[in-house]
Each structure stands twice: as structure tokens, then as C-alpha cells.
Motif scaffolding. Structure first.
Motif, PDB file in Angstrom:
ATOM      1  N   GLY A  96       0.938  -1.300   0.083  1.00 54.58           N
ATOM      2  CA  GLY A  96       0.075   0.096  -0.106  1.00 54.58           C
ATOM      3  C   GLY A  96       0.759   1.422   0.029  1.00 54.58           C
ATOM      4  O   GLY A  96       0.328   2.111  -0.249  1.00 54.58           O
ATOM      5  N   GLY A  97       2.104   1.067   0.389  1.00 50.97           N
ATOM      6  CA  GLY A  97       3.095   2.360   0.519  1.00 50.97           C
ATOM      7  C   GLY A  97       2.635   3.310   1.316  1.00 50.97           C
ATOM      8  O   GLY A  97       1.797   3.628   1.900  1.00 50.97           O
ATOM      9  N   PRO A  98       3.605   4.249   1.679  1.00 51.96           N
ATOM     10  CA  PRO A  98       3.335   5.467   2.521  1.00 51.96           C
ATOM     11  C   PRO A  98       2.190   6.408   1.828  1.00 51.96           C
ATOM     12  O   PRO A  98       2.433   6.550   0.676  1.00 51.96           O
ATOM     13  CB  PRO A  98       4.621   6.187   2.849  1.00 51.96           C
ATOM     14  N   ASP A  99       1.758   7.360   2.775  1.00 49.84           N
ATOM     15  CA  ASP A  99       0.804   8.403   2.171  1.00 49.84           C
ATOM     16  C   ASP A  99       1.553   9.338   1.317  1.00 49.84           C
ATOM     17  O   ASP A  99       0.905  10.073   0.430  1.00 49.84           O
ATOM     18  CB  ASP A  99       0.185   8.976   3.257  1.00 49.84           C
ATOM     19  N   ASN A 100       2.856   9.687   1.570  1.00 51.66           N
ATOM     20  CA  ASN A 100       3.511  10.798   0.863  1.00 51.66           C
ATOM     21  C   ASN A 100       4.239  10.448  -0.523  1.00 51.66           C
ATOM     22  O   ASN A 100       4.833  11.344  -1.157  1.00 51.66           O
ATOM     23  CB  ASN A 100       4.625  11.441   1.789  1.00 51.66           C
ATOM     24  N   ILE A 101       3.980   9.446  -1.038  1.00 50.25           N
ATOM     25  CA  ILE A 101       4.517   8.740  -2.233  1.00 50.25           C
ATOM     26  C   ILE A 101       3.977   7.870  -2.844  1.00 50.25           C
ATOM     27  O   ILE A 101       4.057   6.513  -2.491  1.00 50.25           O
ATOM     28  CB  ILE A 101       6.123   8.693  -2.304  1.00 50.25           C
ATOM     29  N   THR A 102       2.867   7.750  -3.648  1.00 51.66           N
ATOM     30  CA  THR A 102       2.172   6.881  -4.258  1.00 51.66           C
ATOM     31  C   THR A 102       2.603   6.720  -5.476  1.00 51.66           C
ATOM     32  O   THR A 102       2.591   5.399  -6.038  1.00 51.66           O
ATOM     33  CB  THR A 102       0.469   7.139  -4.292  1.00 51.66           C
ATOM     34  N   ALA A 103       3.002   7.648  -6.469  1.00 45.76           N
ATOM     35  CA  ALA A 103       3.561   7.398  -7.719  1.00 45.76           C
ATOM     36  C   ALA A 103       4.851   8.222  -7.825  1.00 45.76           C
ATOM     37  O   ALA A 103       5.039   9.393  -7.325  1.00 45.76           O
ATOM     38  CB  ALA A 103       2.497   8.273  -8.528  1.00 45.76           C
ATOM     39  N   TYR A 104       5.879   7.652  -8.357  1.00 44.47           N
ATOM     40  CA  TYR A 104       7.109   8.295  -8.317  1.00 44.47           C
ATOM     41  C   TYR A 104       7.175   9.165  -9.633  1.00 44.47           C
ATOM     42  O   TYR A 104       7.770  10.132  -9.533  1.00 44.47           O
ATOM     43  CB  TYR A 104       8.254   7.074  -8.812  1.00 44.47           C
ATOM     44  N   SER A 105       6.180   8.734 -10.752  1.00 48.72           N
ATOM     45  CA  SER A 105       6.225   9.675 -11.811  1.00 48.72           C
ATOM     46  C   SER A 105       4.884   9.485 -12.308  1.00 48.72           C
ATOM     47  O   SER A 105       4.019   8.743 -11.922  1.00 48.72           O
ATOM     48  CB  SER A 105       7.296   9.134 -12.884  1.00 48.72           C
ATOM     49  N   LEU A 106       4.420  10.534 -13.314  1.00 47.63           N
ATOM     50  CA  LEU A 106       2.913  10.490 -13.792  1.00 47.63           C
ATOM     51  C   LEU A 106       2.531   9.330 -14.336  1.00 47.63           C
ATOM     52  O   LEU A 106       1.457   8.923 -14.370  1.00 47.63           O
ATOM     53  CB  LEU A 106       2.703  11.726 -14.632  1.00 47.63           C
ATOM     54  N   GLU A 107       3.563   8.607 -15.159  1.00 43.68           N
ATOM     55  CA  GLU A 107       3.400   7.278 -15.772  1.00 43.68           C
ATOM     56  C   GLU A 107       2.601   6.261 -14.849  1.00 43.68           C
ATOM     57  O   GLU A 107       1.911   5.428 -15.174  1.00 43.68           O
ATOM     58  CB  GLU A 107       4.534   6.933 -16.484  1.00 43.68           C
TER      59      GLU A 107
END
Length: 692
Positions: A96-107
Motif C-alpha cells: 500500500g506504500g506510505p501516504d507521501n509517495i504513491t506515484a514516483y512519476s506521472l506514468e
């Protein structure tokens, strides 16, 4: 060795997965205001590795569960598998990852369907492992609350990625459908009146609204102790309107005029401050879980997730730690996983409370509870070295063509880089550095755009203002009549950048060699900064400039410069290189000698530099300060032209790298009305029957 690895591989993978989550949550928000290549690389590597490690660990658990538990005659072996199976929901939490980085890039946002499929598959695997390990023990029941937290975390990430995708982001901004006035009913009434013998005509009524007043957010602020409260409110209000630019939509005529009126009456410092708030909010929308986290539903889900994990942890400490049936090592790992999950949730809450979204809410409320909460947040910010006031890098990258051609910077481990075939990949980065954007430059840009803003009265005027790339300045300074300078603006844009970049540096070193005080003049410093910045965009961020063959021209120009410098082996410094270039006779245009095979503009730039220097000697009799002031204004117009021509998606991509100064200029232009993305009509027209 293989037996030892088989025994420890799952334990190692689980701990590595937790470590990667810690790195992501600690560094994820820093890229919002930090332009650093090493930070970008670490986050890129960690972001990709985190999902891979968690997925592999789930696969190992699934593979181990294939062994029928009835075949495990040793009770300790069965107990070990049960406690290891309880790690499956923790791996889902990590996915699920942390709240402050869900996507590294727009892609990554565009691949939200892939993450949705991953959620379904990984959840199925985790449930399968959990059911295979079911043995009516207390640990089995403790795993259920963690499963709840895992589903929430993974679901939040998938939802945030979906919202950040271009299609759904645009759909979330689109206004509700408007069918307009009832045409059929209007025509029925028209026909009825006409049949009754009345003379009927149709008139038009224009519905308009009044422009917003200055300091429109002042009344909303009740708690002035919050830093930058006014700019937060104004930034948030304009963000709700201007985020449509990031979806390639258009502003209404009224929004366009309101913004123009507001920013024309603000200082340059406040204007850039509001823009920083807007871009920070846009970063949150595209790259984090902000769309859900800062909503009532998001707060509720976070409360459920945290309370589920915490209750499971307390019960684990009370029942399982003293249970001798489980391995001490596995109990320690479970304890670390529980502690890590809770610590990450607490840190996520601290980040949430330190955000602009939280400060905006606090500024709207004034009572002792809010004051106590703000004081507590301030203490936590100092303890964890967090700050909500740092929203952008405030840097502009620099790249110098002559320095790059001279190779005047020593490169460490150059032979190793060449052996690994990465030297050419890293070479340009080695000659790139960053400078802080000076206040004087922001002031100059704001004043120049403010002057243009007063002429942005309609769509045609805006198109013309966006199209200017130095020609308007030359006309204003009476330089357009002479082809000696004017030709450099009429060529393709990337060619103009290269010409003016080289010419600017040649003029600088020429004046510096004459011990002129003008090289310390602010206009000279501004010209040098913008010259190096625009070349950085041409070389490192070509996608942000209008289409052209800038890369080919840059390569050919560098090749010609390197050939010249190698022929004169005594050249080792930029001063010497500039003197040699200025001594070359350019009486005959280079195109007549070389043809158009090579796209190099080196000696064309020398011609331009000599023409600029001659402004001091001709009948114009300019001072050096006046020459540099004109050159700085040309560079500002080139910068604004590049900003207006860059598509929103490229501006949005650079937000994850600390933000590009070009993006700030683009949004400032839009706020001042210098944009083509607005409606032409002045209001809503509706028909009215006129009966006589």
C-alpha cells in the motif's frame, strides 16, 4: 549455504521490505522541495524495489504453504509457519506504500488498473496463506485486524493512482453538465405568442458577475498565528480554479479577469509565494494520497487502520510474546513489523499535521484547542525537522556550453565510468549545477510580465504576447531596425537560445577582461543566470521547449568548438576560449562557407556578440549597463515564451524533482492573464422574448 538461505530468505525479505518503507516515508516528501539527483535515484530505486520485495516475499509464503500442514509432524515447524503466515498482511500494508509517495512519476498514475489487479491478486495470495495456516490459535485471530489495515492501505494507493491519472483527473475537474435554457419550451412559447397575433422578437440578456475584491481571503482567516495564513488561503482558492490548466482545460472569462485583477495589485514576493502554495498542492494531488487523506473519509480510514494495527499489537504483546510455542527469532521479527507499522503510521500523521492542508484548516479556527494543537505540531516539526513553509527548491539549474566543451571540470573515476559505458550518460550531469533564484530576478520577471499583463485584454493580444521571444524587447530598445541583432530572434527558438547563450558569455568575458564594473551589475548577473538556465532546458529538459532540432544544433556546435580548442592547445580556460572566438574574423557569414550540412551556430554567435558589443561604439553610444539591461530583458522574454509553450504534463512531471522555475513563470503568466487557455465570451447569454 542453500539450506541456510532457504531458512532465512523470508525473514530477510520481510525486514528489507520494512526498511524500504521507512526510506520511502522519510524521503518521499523531500523531493517536493529538493532538487537533487542522488535523492531522485534513491527514491526511484527504493520505489521499484519496495513492490518487488513485498511481492517476492508473498510468493515465498505462498510456496511454503503448499506443504500440507498435516505433513508437518513437528509441532514447532507448524508453529513457525503460523507465525510466518501472519506476516502476509504486513506485506500487503507495505504494498500500500506510505501516504507521501504513491506515484514516483506521472506514468505510474496511468497504470492504476495494473495496481488494482495487483491488489486483487496479492490479497488473494495473502488470504490463501492465511487460510492454509489457520489452526484456531490466538495468532490467527490477531492477523485479521492487520488484514483490515492492509486492505485500507492498498486500496487508498490504488484510488490515489486512479485519481492522478490524466483521464480521471480531468473528469474530477469538469463542471457538471449544463443543458442551458430549455430551447423546446422557449420555442413553444414563441410559437404560441405568434399564433395569438402578437409581434414577437428575440432579445439577448448577458449575465455577468462582479470581479472579486482584493484580499478576498482575509475574512476567512481567524487564526493569524499560523505562518503564511493569507498566502495559504489565496493559494488554495486559486488552486481550485487554476488546477484546470493541469488538465488542458480552459478558464472562464471571469476567472481569467479575477486572477489578472488580483495579481496586478500584489507584490512580486507575494505572487511567487501564492504560486508556490498552488504548485505544492498540485504535487500532493498527483503524487501522494492527498485526494483521500485530507478528506473526512480518509481521516476515518486512517483512524480505522491505526486502531486495528495498534489493538493487534497490544494483544500480540500480551498473549504471544510469552508463548513458548513460537520461535524467538520469529517473535522478534513480528514485534519489529508491528512496531514499524505503528511508527510509520504515527510519522504519517505528523506529516499530515505539518502539511499546508492542515495549516489551512487551523487558520480557519481560533480556540484554545486549536492553539494547543498548533503548539504541539510546531514542537513535532522541530523534533523531526519538518516544515510546511518550504514548498519548492527555489533553484535554477545551470549549464555552460563553453565549459562543457573545454572539459574544465575534473571527473572522478572517469576510466571506470567509460568501462561501464555510463560516462556519456553522466557527462552532462557532471557539468550541471544549481543556483538559488535571486530576488532581483523574480522582481524583473514580475515587472516585465506585469507590463505585458496590462495589454492582455483579449485572446488575440494574449496570443501575440505569448509569441514574443525577444523581438518586442528589441523593438522597444530600438534595436529591431538593425539586422545585425534582429536576425538572431527570427530564427528557430532553439537556435536563438544557443546564439544568445554563447554571445552572452562572450560579452561577459570581454567586459571582464577590460576590468569593467558592469560585470557586477545586476542585469549582467541576471543575463548569465538565465542564459545558463535556458541552455540547461535545451540540453537536459528538451521536452519543455517547443519542437525543434536543439539537440542536433547543440551537438554540432560543441563539435565545432572542441575542434577549435584542440587546434589551439594552449586554451584551457574560458577566458582564453572567449578571446580566441572573438578574434575569429566573421565578416563572411558562416553559412556561405560551410553550407547547411552542419547545424553549428558557434561563429554565428560570435557575430551576434560583436554586434552587441558594437552598441557601445556606434551612433547609439550605449553604456555597458544599458547593453546588459537590454540583454536581460531579452532573456526574460525568451523564458516567458518557453513557459507559455510548454505543455502542462511536462510542468507536472518536473514537480517531482523539486519543481522547475519555468513552471513558476508559466503559472505566474496565467495568473496575470497572459495565457491562451481561457474563454472568449464575456458572460452567459440567454434569449428573452420581446412581445408587443
Amino acid at each position: 549455504m542453500s539450506k541456510l538461505w532457504n531458512e532465512w530468505e523470508l525473514r530477510i525479505m520481510v525486514l528489507v521490505s520494512l526498511f524500504l518503507q521507512i526510506v520511502l516515508i522519510l524521503l518521499g516528501n523531500r523531493r517536493k522541495h529538493t532538487a537533487n539527483n542522488w535523492l531522485q535515484f534513491i527514491l526511484w530505486f527504493t520505489y521499484l524495489s519496495a513492490d518487488w520485495v513485498a511481492t517476492v516475499a508473498l510468493g515465498i509464503l505462498s510456496n511454503d504453504s503448499e506443504d500440507d500442514k498435516d505433513d508437518r509432524k513437528d509441532p514447532s515447524q507448524n508453529s513457525n509457519f503460523i507465525i510466518m503466515a501472519s506476516w502476509a498482511p504486513f506485506l500487503l500494508v507495505h504494498l500500500g506504500g506510505p501516504d507521501n509517495i504513491t506515484a514516483y512519476s506521472l506514468e505510474d498514475n496511468e497504470l492504476w488498473l495494473r495496481h488494482l489487479l495487483g491488489l486483487i491478486v496479492q490479497l488473494s495470495v495473502a488470504v490463501y496463506v492465511f487460510l492454509r495456516s489457520w489452526d484456531d490459535k490466538s495468532l490467527n485471530f490477531l492477523t485479521i485486524p492487520v488484514f483490515v489495515a492492509a486492505i485500507i492501505k492498498y486500496g487508498e494507493r490504488t484510488w490515489a493512482l486512479r485519481h492522478g491519472s490524466s483521464k480521471h483527473f480531468r473528469e474530477s475537474i469538469l463542471p457538471p453538465p449544463d443543458p442551458g435554457p430549455n430551447y423546446a419550451k422557449f420555442m413553444d412559447e414563441y410559437s404560441s405568442r405568434k399564433a395569438q397575433g402578437y409581434e414577437v422578437s428575440v432579445g439577448t440578456v448577458i449575465e455577468t458577475t462582479t470581479p472579486m475584491v482584493l484580499n478576498h481571503s482575509q475574512g476567512e482567516i481567524r487564526n493569524e498565528s499560523i505562518p503564511d495564513a493569507l498566502s495559504l488561503h489565496d493559494g488554495f482558492n486559486f488552486f481550485r480554479i487554476f488546477k484546470i490548466l493541469f488538465a488542458d482545460l480552459i478558464l472562464s472569462f471571469q476567472d481569467h479577469k479575477n486572477s489578472q485583477y488580483f495579481f496586478q495589485n500584489k507584490s512580486w514576493g507575494y505572487a511567487f509565494q501564492v504560486i508556490e502554495v498552488e504548485l505544492g498542492l498540485m504535487y500532493d494531488m498527483l503524487y501522494t494520497k492527498a485526494v483521500l487523506t485530507y478528506s473526512r473519509l480518509g481521516l476515518f480510514l486512517k483512524a480505522v487502520s491505526f486502531s486495528s494495527t495498534l489493538s493487534a499489537f497490544i494483544t500480540f504483546c500480551y498473549l504471544i510474546v510469552i508463548d513458548k510455542a513460537y520461535s524467538e527469532i520469529d517473535k522478534c521479527i513480528s514485534f519489529v513489523l508491528f512496531s514499524g507499522a505503528i511508527a510509520l503510521e504515527i510519522y504519517a500523521v505528523i506529516i499530515l499535521l505539518s502539511s499546508d492542508w492542515a495549516m489551512l484548516w487551523l487558520s480557519k479556527h481560533k480556540n484554545w484547542r486549536v492553539d494547543l494543537l498548533y503548539k504541539s505540531i510546531s514542537c513535532l516539526q522541530k523534533w523531526f525537522r519538518l516544515s510546511h513553509t518550504k514548498r519548492g527548491s527555489n533553484l535554477m539549474s545551470q549549464f555552460n556550453l563553453i565549459s562543457f566543451c573545454l572539459k574544465d571540470k575534473p571527473v572522478k573515476c572517469i576510466q571506470i565510468q567509460k568501462q561501464l559505458l555510463i560516462y556519456e550518460l553522466l557527462e552532462k550531469h557532471h557539468y550541471q549545477h544549481s543556483e538559488t533564484v535571486p530576488e532581483e530576478l523574480k522582481t524583473l520577471i514580475f515587472e516585465q510580465l506585469l507590463d505585458k499583463s496590462r495589454r492582455a485584454v483579449d485572446i488575440e493580444a494574449c496570443k501575440q504576447l505569448c509569441a514574443h521571444r525577444g523581438d518586442r524587447v528589441l523593438e522597444k530598445w530600438n534595436c529591431h531596425a538593425s539586422d545585425a541583432i534582429d536576425w538572431s530572434i527570427k530564427v528557430e527558438f532553439d537556435q536563438s537560445i544557443l546564439l544568445w547563450h554563447i554571445a552572452t558569455h562572450l560579452c561577459f568575458h570581454s567586459d571582464a577582461s577590460n576590468n569593467s564594473e558592469c560585470v557586477n551589475h545586476q542585469s549582467c548577473k541576471t543575463s548569465m543566470l538565465l542564459s545558463n538556465y535556458m541552455l540547461h532546458l535545451l540540453v537536459m529538459c528538451t521536452f519543455m521547449l517547443p519542437n525543434g532540432i536543439g539537440q542536433i544544433r547543440f551537438q554540432d556546435t560543441c563539435a565545432e568548438a572542441i575542434e577549435l580548442f584542440q587546434e589551439r592547445k594552449y586554451i584551457s580556460e574560458r577566458n582564453q576560449a572567449c578571446k580566441v572566438l572573438l578574434r575569429v574574423n566573421t565578416e563572411i557569414p558562416p553559412s556561405e562557407v560551410k553550407g547547411d550540412r552542419s547545424k553549428s551556430v558557434l561563429f554565428d554567435a560570435c557575430r551576434l556578440a560583436k554586434s552587441l558589443q558594437s552598441l557601445e561604439e556606434t551612433e547609439l553610444n550605449w553604456s555597458k549597463e544599458k547593453k546588459w539591461e537590454m540583454m536581460s530583458h531579452v532573456w526574460v522574454e525568451m523564458l516567458s515564451h518557453a513557459a507559455s509553450q510548454c505543455r502542462w504534463v511536462h510542468h507536472a512531471k518536473q514537480l517531482r524533482k523539486g519543481g522547475e522555475f519555468l513552471t513558476h513563470v508559466w503559472l505566474l503568466m496565467a495568473h496575470l492573464g497572459i495565457t491562451e487557455q481561457f474563454q472568449i465570451s464575456r458572460g452567459h447569454a440567454r434569449a428573452k422574448l420581446l412581445v408587443s
